[in-house]
Design an enzyme around this catalytic site. Structure first.
Site, PDB file in Angstrom:
ATOM      1  CD  GLU A  44      -2.834  -1.205   2.398  1.00  0.00           C
ATOM      2  OE1 GLU A  44      -2.384  -0.670   3.434  1.00  0.00           O
ATOM      3  OE2 GLU A  44      -3.898  -1.855   2.362  1.00  0.00           O
ATOM      4  CG  ASP A  65      -0.815 -17.991   3.745  1.00  0.00           C
ATOM      5  OD1 ASP A  65       0.212 -18.329   3.105  1.00  0.00           O
ATOM      6  OD2 ASP A  65      -1.103 -18.459   4.855  1.00  0.00           O
ATOM      7  CB  SER A 146      17.687 -19.225  -6.622  1.00  0.00           C
ATOM      8  OG  SER A 146      18.932 -19.311  -5.964  1.00  0.00           O
ATOM      9  CE1 TYR A 161      15.171 -20.586  -1.696  1.00  0.00           C
ATOM     10  CE2 TYR A 161      17.508 -20.805  -2.245  1.00  0.00           C
ATOM     11  CZ  TYR A 161      16.295 -20.140  -2.373  1.00  0.00           C
ATOM     12  OH  TYR A 161      16.211 -19.023  -3.178  1.00  0.00           O
ATOM     13  CE  LYS A 165      13.713 -20.283  -5.130  1.00  0.00           C
ATOM     14  NZ  LYS A 165      12.644 -19.464  -5.738  1.00  0.00           N
ATOM     15  CD  GLU A 197      22.986  -4.740   0.176  1.00  0.00           C
ATOM     16  OE1 GLU A 197      23.052  -4.121   1.254  1.00  0.00           O
ATOM     17  OE2 GLU A 197      23.720  -4.519  -0.804  1.00  0.00           O
TER      18      GLU A 197
END
Length: 255
Positions: A44, A65, A146, A161, A165, A197
């Protein structure tokens, strides 16, 4: 990017980092962007900033969600009702948990699969169906992947993880093949950054902020805007050009 003016893009995980940068860039280019996240306060605020800056597009915050399929389906239904449908789907949302293969908690593994793999697949399916029912033949589905989806890093905390990916890499190519079989000109692209970053490392290493900070201090990292620029480059490619996988690393990143 001229042809995308006034058209609808969905950006998941749009509250911070890469998602916020991508949403801003698409609004700058005149798109109507639905930005979703579990908490929309930051979206927003970003929407207000885009309006104040006089960007030609609009940013519509949507609370969702992504670990809950019902909420995803409800979001697509709302987009259909309010904006006709999705022309561009940016599957950006993703997360990492410190859950090694030998000692990790099933709950953490499941959370990564729910968001990184299943939510991405559900959004992809629903975006394609939205395009198909409106005879949109020039849509685009972009998965923010990634470099961890192309090689396994030597850190136990990252192994599961990376597996999610690697799944995104396979899903993007599978999607490309199915789109060709369907004889559509809808395109599928995977963008795979190295170290960017953002808040990601601080969320990943939430119990060790010094470790998170060290990730970004070790080299000159990519910025979220770099990934947003890659997204607009891919979207702006000529219609006959299929860009399959964009791999991006900081120059100083070793692996």
């Amino acid at each position: 990017m001229e042809r995308w003016k006034g058209r609808v893009a969905l950006v998941t995980g749009a509250s911070v980092g890469i998602g916020a940068a991508v949403a801003r860039a698409l609004v700058q280019h005149g798109m109507k962007v639905v930005g979703c996240a579990r908490n929309v306060d930051k979206i927003e605020k970003l929407a207000a900033e885009c309006q104040s800056a006089g960007y030609s597009g609009t940013l519509i915050p949507y609370k969702c969600d992504l670990s809950c399929e019902e909420e995803i389906l409800s979001m697509f239904s709302a987009i259909k009702t309010l904006h006709q449908g999705v022309d561009v789907c940016i599957n950006n949302a993703g997360l990492a948990r410190n859950e090694p293969l030998l000692s990790g908690r099933t709950e953490g593994w499941r959370n990564m699969i729910d968001v990184n793999v299943l939510a991405l697949s559900i959004c992809t399916r629903e975006a394609y169906q939205s395009m198909k029912e409106r005879n949109v033949d020039d849509g685009h589905i972009i998965n923010i992947n990634s470099m961890g989806g192309h090689r396994m890093v030597s850190s136990a905390d990252e192994h599961f993880y990376c597996a999610t990916k690697f799944a995104v890499t396979a899903l993007t190519e599978g999607l490309r093949q199915e789109l060709r079989e369907a004889k559509t000109h809808i395109r599928a692209t995977c963008i795979s950054p190295g170290i960017v970053e953002t808040e990601f490392a601080f969320r990943h290493h939430n119990s060790d902020p010094e470790k998170a900070a060290a990730v970004y201090e070790s080299i000159k990292c990519l910025k979220a805007q770099d990934i947003a620029s890659a997204v607009t480059y891919v979207l702006g490619a000529p219609l006959h050009v299929q860009i399959g996988d964009v791999q991006m690393r900081p120059v100083e990143q070793v692996s």
